[in-house]
Write a protein that holds these residues in place. Structure first.
Motif, PDB file in Angstrom:
ATOM      1  N   LYS A  78       0.863  -1.173   0.000  1.00 15.71           N
ATOM      2  CA  LYS A  78       0.000   0.000   0.000  1.00 15.71           C
ATOM      3  C   LYS A  78       0.899   1.223   0.000  1.00 15.71           C
ATOM      4  O   LYS A  78       1.820   1.323   0.806  1.00 15.71           O
ATOM      5  CB  LYS A  78      -0.919   0.025   1.219  1.00 15.71           C
ATOM      6  N   TRP A 126      -9.822  -6.001   5.997  1.00 11.54           N
ATOM      7  CA  TRP A 126      -9.399  -4.641   5.681  1.00 11.54           C
ATOM      8  C   TRP A 126     -10.538  -3.992   4.911  1.00 11.54           C
ATOM      9  O   TRP A 126     -10.794  -4.317   3.762  1.00 11.54           O
ATOM     10  CB  TRP A 126      -8.122  -4.666   4.884  1.00 11.54           C
ATOM     11  N   GLN A 128     -11.588  -1.046   3.036  1.00  7.11           N
ATOM     12  CA  GLN A 128     -11.027   0.129   2.371  1.00  7.11           C
ATOM     13  C   GLN A 128     -11.999   1.302   2.379  1.00  7.11           C
ATOM     14  O   GLN A 128     -11.579   2.449   2.407  1.00  7.11           O
ATOM     15  CB  GLN A 128     -10.652  -0.204   0.928  1.00  7.11           C
ATOM     16  N   GLY A 131     -11.670   2.557   5.876  1.00  8.14           N
ATOM     17  CA  GLY A 131     -10.283   2.775   6.279  1.00  8.14           C
ATOM     18  C   GLY A 131      -9.908   2.030   7.547  1.00  8.14           C
ATOM     19  O   GLY A 131      -9.029   2.473   8.287  1.00  8.14           O
ATOM     20  N   ASP A 132     -10.566   0.895   7.806  1.00 11.94           N
ATOM     21  CA  ASP A 132     -10.339   0.118   9.032  1.00 11.94           C
ATOM     22  C   ASP A 132      -9.721  -1.243   8.723  1.00 11.94           C
ATOM     23  O   ASP A 132     -10.031  -1.856   7.700  1.00 11.94           O
ATOM     24  CB  ASP A 132     -11.651  -0.148   9.764  1.00 11.94           C
ATOM     25  N   ILE A 133      -8.896  -1.712   9.642  1.00 12.72           N
ATOM     26  CA  ILE A 133      -8.366  -3.074   9.620  1.00 12.72           C
ATOM     27  C   ILE A 133      -8.754  -3.696  10.947  1.00 12.72           C
ATOM     28  O   ILE A 133      -8.623  -3.058  11.997  1.00 12.72           O
ATOM     29  CB  ILE A 133      -6.840  -3.075   9.428  1.00 12.72           C
ATOM     30  N   GLN A 157      -6.087   2.094   8.486  1.00  8.29           N
ATOM     31  CA  GLN A 157      -5.473   1.290   7.424  1.00  8.29           C
ATOM     32  C   GLN A 157      -3.984   1.551   7.243  1.00  8.29           C
ATOM     33  O   GLN A 157      -3.295   0.756   6.619  1.00  8.29           O
ATOM     34  CB  GLN A 157      -6.225   1.436   6.107  1.00  8.29           C
TER      35      GLN A 157
END
Length: 177
Positions: A78, A126, A128, A131-133, A157
């Motif tokens: 990334k 994940w 997208q 924007g969270d993992i 992320q």
């Protein structure tokens, strides 16, 4: 001559049945696209955001939900806006649900962030879009001076603001006299 032609035609005709395969009853079981030995860059609004490397990549457009399958493993990088590597991610298996912009990484998930922190788990999601993992499984995080383990994990992320929901760990404690 005419008798020979008629005899030949009669002998060439037979009552053999021709087997015709039935059409595929479940067209969603067939991948829309399959490719092997892949290295590709993915851009967002003209900016390179990700690099994906995989031995096999299958895209299922007819399934609900639609997804990409990397069943022989995947490696992702990334990038930030300056094309510096923000994180690297490797897993034994990966699925990307394209409509939801959700990755599901399974088996020997290994992540490294910009701070050189390493994250190890067997299952990671994940998102997208948000924007969270996150994960609800065991996770181990190796930092320069400590190792933290636990069950359940959440992060942004970029993996710069993370928390383990139920922690355990080995920490360096300064001895003050």
């Amino acid at each position: 001559m005419l008798a020979i032609v008629v005899l030949f035609m009669l002998l060439s005709c037979s009552n053999d049945k021709i087997n015709v395969e039935s059409p595929i009853e479940e067209p969603d079981s067939i991948s829309y696209l399959s490719t092997y030995g892949v290295t590709t860059l993915i851009s967002d609004s003209g900016r390179i955001s990700y690099k994906i490397e995989a031995e096999e990549w299958h895209i299922y457009e007819k399934r609900n939900p639609k997804y990409w399958a990397f069943e022989k493993g995947a490696y992702l990088e990334k990038y930030d806006d300056s094309l510096h590597i923000e994180a690297t991610i490797k897993s034994d298996t990966a699925y990307f649900f394209s409509d939801m912009k959700l990755w599901k990484l399974i088996g020997n998930v290994n992540i490294r962030n910009q701070k050189n922190e390493r994250f190890f788990t067997d299952l990671l999601y994940w998102d997208q879009e948000k924007g969270d993992i996150y994960s609800d499984k065991y996770i181990k995080i190796e930092q320069e001076d400590q190792v933290t383990t636990g069950i359940g994990f959440r992060s942004n992320q970029a993996l710069t603001n993370w928390e383990i929901l139920s922690t355990e760990g080995i920490y360096t404690i300064e001895d003050r006299k």
